[in-house]
Design a protein around this motif. Structure first.
Motif, PDB file in Angstrom:
ATOM      1  N   ILE A  38       0.867  -1.180   0.000  1.00  0.00           N
ATOM      2  CA  ILE A  38       0.000   0.000   0.000  1.00  0.00           C
ATOM      3  C   ILE A  38       0.903   1.230   0.000  1.00  0.00           C
ATOM      4  CG2 ILE A  38      -0.208  -0.073   2.542  1.00  0.00           C
ATOM      5  CD1 ILE A  38      -3.037   1.143   2.165  1.00  0.00           C
ATOM      6  N   ASP A  39       0.516   2.266  -0.742  1.00  0.00           N
ATOM      7  CA  ASP A  39       1.247   3.528  -0.725  1.00  0.00           C
ATOM      8  C   ASP A  39       0.279   4.623  -0.327  1.00  0.00           C
ATOM      9  OD1 ASP A  39       4.018   2.920  -1.824  1.00  0.00           O
ATOM     10  OD2 ASP A  39       2.752   2.007  -3.350  1.00  0.00           O
ATOM     11  N   ALA A  40       0.526   5.228   0.814  1.00  0.00           N
ATOM     12  CA  ALA A  40      -0.328   6.331   1.281  1.00  0.00           C
ATOM     13  C   ALA A  40       0.368   7.651   0.914  1.00  0.00           C
ATOM     14  CB  ALA A  40      -0.535   6.210   2.781  1.00  0.00           C
ATOM     15  N   PRO A  41      -0.366   8.764   0.970  1.00  0.00           N
ATOM     16  CA  PRO A  41       0.272  10.059   0.671  1.00  0.00           C
ATOM     17  C   PRO A  41       1.373  10.394   1.680  1.00  0.00           C
ATOM     18  CG  PRO A  41      -2.120  10.291   0.918  1.00  0.00           C
ATOM     19  CD  PRO A  41      -1.783   8.902   1.303  1.00  0.00           C
ATOM     20  N   ALA A  42       2.290  11.267   1.265  1.00  0.00           N
ATOM     21  CA  ALA A  42       3.390  11.659   2.155  1.00  0.00           C
ATOM     22  C   ALA A  42       2.906  12.619   3.236  1.00  0.00           C
ATOM     23  CB  ALA A  42       4.513  12.302   1.340  1.00  0.00           C
ATOM     24  N   PHE A  43       1.721  13.210   3.054  1.00  0.00           N
ATOM     25  CA  PHE A  43       1.198  14.087   4.116  1.00  0.00           C
ATOM     26  C   PHE A  43      -0.263  13.774   4.394  1.00  0.00           C
ATOM     27  CE2 PHE A  43       0.992  16.550   0.128  1.00  0.00           C
ATOM     28  CZ  PHE A  43      -0.338  16.923   0.090  1.00  0.00           C
ATOM     29  N   GLU A  44      -0.656  14.106   5.620  1.00  0.00           N
ATOM     30  CA  GLU A  44      -2.015  13.793   6.090  1.00  0.00           C
ATOM     31  C   GLU A  44      -2.497  14.968   6.937  1.00  0.00           C
ATOM     32  OE1 GLU A  44      -3.759  10.770   5.807  1.00  0.00           O
ATOM     33  OE2 GLU A  44      -2.208   9.414   5.069  1.00  0.00           O
ATOM     34  N   ASP A  45      -3.784  14.946   7.292  1.00  0.00           N
ATOM     35  CA  ASP A  45      -4.290  15.907   8.270  1.00  0.00           C
ATOM     36  C   ASP A  45      -3.500  15.732   9.556  1.00  0.00           C
ATOM     37  OD1 ASP A  45      -6.193  16.981   6.694  1.00  0.00           O
ATOM     38  OD2 ASP A  45      -7.862  15.788   7.484  1.00  0.00           O
ATOM     39  N   THR A  46      -3.063  16.833  10.135  1.00  0.00           N
ATOM     40  CA  THR A  46      -2.259  16.783  11.360  1.00  0.00           C
ATOM     41  C   THR A  46      -2.933  15.948  12.447  1.00  0.00           C
ATOM     42  OG1 THR A  46      -1.313  18.918  10.835  1.00  0.00           O
ATOM     43  CG2 THR A  46      -1.218  18.248  13.152  1.00  0.00           C
ATOM     44  N   THR A  50      -1.758  13.428  15.691  1.00  0.00           N
ATOM     45  CA  THR A  50      -1.869  13.829  17.101  1.00  0.00           C
ATOM     46  C   THR A  50      -2.775  12.854  17.847  1.00  0.00           C
ATOM     47  OG1 THR A  50      -3.530  15.428  16.413  1.00  0.00           O
ATOM     48  CG2 THR A  50      -1.360  16.293  16.838  1.00  0.00           C
ATOM     49  N   ARG A  51      -3.836  12.397  17.187  1.00  0.00           N
ATOM     50  CA  ARG A  51      -4.764  11.464  17.841  1.00  0.00           C
ATOM     51  C   ARG A  51      -4.177  10.076  17.991  1.00  0.00           C
ATOM     52  NH1 ARG A  51     -10.998  11.633  16.464  1.00  0.00           N
ATOM     53  NH2 ARG A  51     -10.931  10.285  18.279  1.00  0.00           N
ATOM     54  N   SER A  52      -3.398   9.646  17.026  1.00  0.00           N
ATOM     55  CA  SER A  52      -2.932   8.256  17.075  1.00  0.00           C
ATOM     56  C   SER A  52      -1.591   8.137  17.807  1.00  0.00           C
ATOM     57  CB  SER A  52      -2.827   7.689  15.666  1.00  0.00           C
ATOM     58  OG  SER A  52      -2.001   8.503  14.867  1.00  0.00           O
ATOM     59  N   VAL A  53      -0.629   8.918  17.407  1.00  0.00           N
ATOM     60  CA  VAL A  53       0.711   8.806  18.013  1.00  0.00           C
ATOM     61  C   VAL A  53       0.675   9.306  19.457  1.00  0.00           C
ATOM     62  CG1 VAL A  53       3.108   9.580  17.825  1.00  0.00           C
ATOM     63  CG2 VAL A  53       1.820   9.038  15.761  1.00  0.00           C
ATOM     64  N   GLY A  54      -0.153  10.331  19.721  1.00  0.00           N
ATOM     65  CA  GLY A  54      -0.322  10.818  21.090  1.00  0.00           C
ATOM     66  C   GLY A  54       0.276  12.198  21.296  1.00  0.00           C
ATOM     67  N   GLU A  55      -0.491  13.076  21.950  1.00  0.00           N
ATOM     68  CA  GLU A  55      -0.086  14.478  22.168  1.00  0.00           C
ATOM     69  C   GLU A  55       1.216  14.581  22.960  1.00  0.00           C
ATOM     70  OE1 GLU A  55      -1.748  17.279  21.245  1.00  0.00           O
ATOM     71  OE2 GLU A  55      -3.829  16.673  20.857  1.00  0.00           O
ATOM     72  N   ASP A  56       1.430  13.631  23.889  1.00  0.00           N
ATOM     73  CA  ASP A  56       2.566  13.757  24.790  1.00  0.00           C
ATOM     74  C   ASP A  56       3.777  12.936  24.369  1.00  0.00           C
ATOM     75  OD1 ASP A  56       1.191  15.511  26.454  1.00  0.00           O
ATOM     76  OD2 ASP A  56       0.185  13.845  27.459  1.00  0.00           O
ATOM     77  N   MET A  64       7.266  16.894  14.490  1.00  0.00           N
ATOM     78  CA  MET A  64       6.453  16.859  13.271  1.00  0.00           C
ATOM     79  C   MET A  64       6.716  18.077  12.382  1.00  0.00           C
ATOM     80  SD  MET A  64       2.922  14.943  14.061  1.00  0.00           S
ATOM     81  CE  MET A  64       1.991  16.314  14.648  1.00  0.00           C
ATOM     82  N   TYR A  65       6.748  17.829  11.101  1.00  0.00           N
ATOM     83  CA  TYR A  65       6.781  18.903  10.114  1.00  0.00           C
ATOM     84  C   TYR A  65       5.325  19.251   9.805  1.00  0.00           C
ATOM     85  CZ  TYR A  65      11.766  18.592   9.149  1.00  0.00           C
ATOM     86  OH  TYR A  65      13.131  18.634   9.246  1.00  0.00           O
ATOM     87  N   THR A  66       4.850  20.301  10.445  1.00  0.00           N
ATOM     88  CA  THR A  66       3.445  20.661  10.318  1.00  0.00           C
ATOM     89  C   THR A  66       3.332  22.054   9.710  1.00  0.00           C
ATOM     90  OG1 THR A  66       2.826  19.286  12.181  1.00  0.00           O
ATOM     91  CG2 THR A  66       1.347  21.098  11.681  1.00  0.00           C
ATOM     92  N   SER A  71      -5.132  26.457   1.632  1.00  0.00           N
ATOM     93  CA  SER A  71      -6.562  26.564   1.947  1.00  0.00           C
ATOM     94  C   SER A  71      -6.782  26.621   3.458  1.00  0.00           C
ATOM     95  CB  SER A  71      -7.310  25.366   1.359  1.00  0.00           C
ATOM     96  OG  SER A  71      -6.908  24.190   2.026  1.00  0.00           O
ATOM     97  N   GLY A  72      -5.696  26.671   4.216  1.00  0.00           N
ATOM     98  CA  GLY A  72      -5.821  26.790   5.666  1.00  0.00           C
ATOM     99  C   GLY A  72      -5.899  25.459   6.397  1.00  0.00           C
ATOM    100  N   SER A  73      -5.756  24.336   5.673  1.00  0.00           N
ATOM    101  CA  SER A  73      -5.773  23.020   6.344  1.00  0.00           C
ATOM    102  C   SER A  73      -4.450  22.780   7.060  1.00  0.00           C
ATOM    103  CB  SER A  73      -5.983  21.902   5.323  1.00  0.00           C
ATOM    104  OG  SER A  73      -7.144  22.130   4.584  1.00  0.00           O
ATOM    105  N   GLN A  74      -4.544  22.127   8.243  1.00  0.00           N
ATOM    106  CA  GLN A  74      -3.327  21.768   8.986  1.00  0.00           C
ATOM    107  C   GLN A  74      -2.814  20.439   8.459  1.00  0.00           C
ATOM    108  OE1 GLN A  74      -2.220  24.678  10.806  1.00  0.00           O
ATOM    109  NE2 GLN A  74      -1.375  22.955  11.971  1.00  0.00           N
TER     110      GLN A  74
END
Ligand code: AMP
Length: 415
Positions: A38-46, A50-56, A64-66, A71-74
């Motif tokens: 599977i090949d996913a995009p190199a970037f995703e919604d931030t 944050t939800r999966s890897v964890g805020e802390d 993260m390179y954010t 269009s104002g999307s993170q």
């Protein structure tokens, strides 16, 4: 002069053989175990990270390179490969397929780190995920596959470190015990660990500072706090690993750096350097798919850093096969000969013969020197006489022997 950004590097032609070799081994092992690419995009919604890897976690807090797009999307450049695969699993309804769904990727990973040997701001990972089953036999298979992958590369002197960090039922009890234990050592901890104690106590166990490590060695062990189900799972896994004759070591300080892990965590490390230069690691993440909006879906995966693998192949003096390249060079003297050479080169290529053509108007001597540097087996030489007679001179570059042959025979002969 522009330079590649700090912590990144150009992968020059002379570095490619190692990568292609590893990719081939990846494809082989994945086919053997039934994993599809599977090949996913190199970037995703931030938020995905944050939800999966964890805020802390270090990754989300510092690495993260954010950025905001126009269009104002993170947006975040992927700092790991599991969350995008889980997002794709949900987005494309892969839960409707027979479970577990087995997927693998080779992808660039971006982390704002302090660059050093084996640690870069852009690196590549090979990873795989088995999504949709909680059977400890699947954990064993995923671990076995990682081990067999390194075996297939002839990498030796590796160790398999294993732990279970429990689930959302039993982990809170363990964390309480951990905090109680560390309360006696707050003054001795490094500044990062002081923060970890408040925000992410599990990570206290894998601090690399010597004093913190010493404290961690005597800390309560997660496996002593497992609930009945996690305990059974861990025992079954160990039995399967023994069945497969995989030489694992239970490591109480192994916790991994991402929050989504549950139960099984494991790493494969070079025996000499240990956790400082882990080749790859993985574990279960039974709550992640649900966390991302899906039904409860147990899963397990593994990822390894390609650059670390290359470093270890080189350290262990393991040769990799050279990439195929043209073994014929074509040299010419004069304009007519050049026309003939251009046509002949095209014919040879159409016959599947790789060939490098001289460029410009260098002397024959200079052209032969170039052929030598390129390391080809044969050079085809064409001058006025050969054009007239429809012949070519074929030079064996090792023996320097030359023979004149009809041009029409060349494709057959070279083949
Ligand atoms: P992780 O997602 O942190 O468990 O990383 C998986 C594997 O990727 C590690 O075991 C390393 O082999 C490799 N890796 C992680 N971070 C880096 C980095 N910054 N540079 C190079 N390789 C890395």
């Amino acid at each position: 002069m522009y330079r590649a950004p700090r912590g990144t590097s150009d992968i020059l032609p002379k570095e490619q053989a190692h990568r292609r070799y590893i990719e081939q081994k990846v494809a082989n092992i994945c086919q053997l175990y039934g994993y599809e690419r599977i090949d996913a995009p190199a970037f995703e919604d931030t938020q995905l990270f944050t939800r999966s890897v964890g805020e802390d976690t270090d990754i989300v807090e510092k690495q993260m390179y954010t950025f905001q797009d126009r269009s104002g999307s993170q947006i975040t450049l992927r700092p790991e490969g599991t969350a995008p695969v889980c997002r794709a699993y949900l987005e494309h309804g892969l839960h409707n397929l027979p479970q577990p769904v087995k997927l693998y990727y080779i992808a660039s990973i971006f982390r704002y780190e302090r660059p050093q040997a084996g640690r870069y701001r852009q690196h590549y990972q090979f990873g795989y995920e088995a999504i949709g089953d909680a059977d400890p036999a699947l954990d064993a298979e995923v671990i076995d596959m990682a081990w067999q992958f390194f075996e297939s590369l002839n990498l030796h002197h590796l160790s398999l470190q294993l732990n279970s960090i429990g689930c959302k039922i039993c982990r809170p009890g363990y964390l309480t015990a951990l905090k109680d234990y560390y309360a006696n050592y707050t003054h001795d901890l490094c500044s990062d660990c002081k923060t970890r104690l408040k925000r992410n106590p599990l990570r206290l166990l894998d601090c690399k500072k010597p004093l913190c490590q010493q404290i961690a060695n005597s800390a309560p062990k997660s496996i002593d706090y497992l609930c009945q189900q996690c305990d059974t799972h861990f025992n079954q896994l160990k039995r399967y690993l023994e069945l497969l004759e995989l030489p694992f070591t239970v490591n109480h300080c192994l916790v991994r750096g991402l929050d989504y892990y549950t139960r099984t965590v494991f790493e494969i490390q070079p025996e000499a350097e240990g956790a400082q230069s882990t080749l790859g690691g993985g574990g279960r993440y039974d709550d992640l798919i649900e966390e991302l909006g899906g039904k409860p879906t147990p899963a397990i995966g593994f990822a390894a850093g390609i650059e670390r693998i290359i470093l270890n192949l080189k350290k262990q003096n393991i040769p990799v096969p050279a990439l195929p390249k043209p073994q014929v060079f074509i040299a010419y003297v004069g304009n007519e000969a050049k026309d003939t050479a251009i046509k002949l080169t095209s014919t040879l290529r159409k016959n599947g013969i790789g060939i490098i053509e001289a460029a410009g108007s260098k002397s024959l001597k200079a052209q032969l020197r170039q052929a030598n540097t390129l390391g080809v087996h044969h050079t085809v030489i064409i001058g006025d006489e050969e054009v007239k007679a429809s012949t070519v001179i074929l030079r064996d570059m090792t023996t320097a022997q030359q023979q004149t042959i009809p041009a029409a025979q060349l494709p057959g002969l070279l083949k």
